[in-house]
Design a protein around this motif. Structure first.
Motif, PDB file in Angstrom:
ATOM      1  N   ASN A 199       0.831  -1.208   0.000  1.00 54.12           N
ATOM      2  CA  ASN A 199       0.000   0.000   0.000  1.00 54.12           C
ATOM      3  C   ASN A 199       0.865   1.259   0.000  1.00 54.12           C
ATOM      4  N   GLU A 202       2.283   1.727  -3.467  1.00 54.59           N
ATOM      5  CA  GLU A 202       1.255   2.271  -4.354  1.00 54.59           C
ATOM      6  C   GLU A 202       1.079   3.767  -4.124  1.00 54.59           C
ATOM      7  N   LEU A 212       1.433   2.751 -12.273  1.00 53.87           N
ATOM      8  CA  LEU A 212       1.591   1.553 -11.458  1.00 53.87           C
ATOM      9  C   LEU A 212       1.339   0.304 -12.291  1.00 53.87           C
ATOM     10  N   THR A 214       1.620  -4.282 -11.951  1.00 55.30           N
ATOM     11  CA  THR A 214       1.840  -5.437 -11.071  1.00 55.30           C
ATOM     12  C   THR A 214       1.361  -6.691 -11.772  1.00 55.30           C
ATOM     13  N   TYR A 230      -3.742   0.768 -10.533  1.00 55.36           N
ATOM     14  CA  TYR A 230      -2.833   0.084 -11.453  1.00 55.36           C
ATOM     15  C   TYR A 230      -3.278   0.290 -12.900  1.00 55.36           C
TER      16      TYR A 230
END
Length: 258
Positions: A199, A202, A212, A214, A230
């Motif tokens: 977190n 992020e 972002l 992932t 994201y």
């Protein structure tokens, strides 16, 4: 840089893009995935079967089928990054970037002077269409590069504000399992301690103005990750898809023969 980087444009426009991993190193599988609807493919030369040279041909297979390719390079060395860019990779994912100093080195290797120190061979490389793009080194190379650094260690999280200030870095790609492993929680990404660190990563990334990315988590679906901010989510892997389908087909066969 054999064409405009549509993936970078999609991410900059705020779209959340879903991609698939290509780890078997097969151009046929690359084409199959694109024709199956996965229009963004991560060619994995870190953990996958393909070496770097084979990876460049896999990019060709993805693009020929109508998809966009991301090349995950095996490491952050200057020779690897320079070769990947010269050979026409437009989107690079660099693993195990543990500090702002390392991220700066990555960016320096990927940008031409005066912004960086990338070696010049623009007229003879595939990236420039073997010289067909006359302004390649001055403009196109930087405009069309999508450069992602993977944050995979707990110590790297505090470095994100400094990483975000580096010219040329576009995305922080969070590797949750390696991040968890660096904290002593291998394959236990959902422990509270790990979630707190993720977190924080992020939050710092978004505050710094970077995109972002992932992988798809076991307990965080596409919608969860999209809502967390994201813009790139790399989901299924060709190895797992084939293995799962093979197991299901074999189980169905055995059920009928009992």
């Amino acid at each position: 840089m054999t064409g405009r980087n549509k993936l970078k444009a999609r991410i900059k426009a705020g779209e959340t893009v879903a991609a698939a991993w290509l780890d078997l190193g097969s151009p046929d599988v690359a084409e199959l995935l694109v024709h199956a609807g996965w229009d963004v493919i991560v060619v994995d030369c870190e953990h996958g079967a393909a070496g770097l040279e084979d990876g460049f041909n896999l990019i060709r297979a993805v693009e020929a089928a109508g998809g966009e390719a991301i090349l995950r390079v095996p490491d952050a060395s200057e020779a690897v990054l320079k070769r990947a860019l010269d050979r026409g990779a437009r989107s690079l994912m660099v693993p195990m970037v543990h500090s702002a100093q390392m991220a700066q080195g990555v960016a320096d290797c990927c940008l031409y002077p005066p912004r960086g120190q990338r070696g010049y061979a623009a007229p003879i490389v595939r990236a420039s269409g073997f010289g067909a793009i006359p302004d390649f080194a001055r403009e196109r190379a930087h405009e069309e590069l999508l450069l992602m650094v993977q944050i995979e260690h707990v110590d790297a999280v505090s470095e994100i504000p400094a990483i975000a200030a580096i010219d040329g870095i576009d995305m922080v790609f969070v590797g949750p399992n390696d991040l968890a492993a660096s904290m002593g929680y291998l394959e236990r990404m959902d422990t509270p301690e790990v979630l707190d660190v993720v977190n924080k990563a992020e939050e710092l990334t978004l505050q710094g103005g970077l995109s972002l990315g992932t992988v798809l988590w076991p307990n965080r679906n596409y919608r969860d990750l999209q809502q967390a901010g994201y813009r790139l989510i790399v989901g299924p892997c060709d190895v797992a898809m084939l293995a799962n389908a093979a197991r299901e087909a074999r189980a169905a066969c055995l059920d009928m023969l009992r």
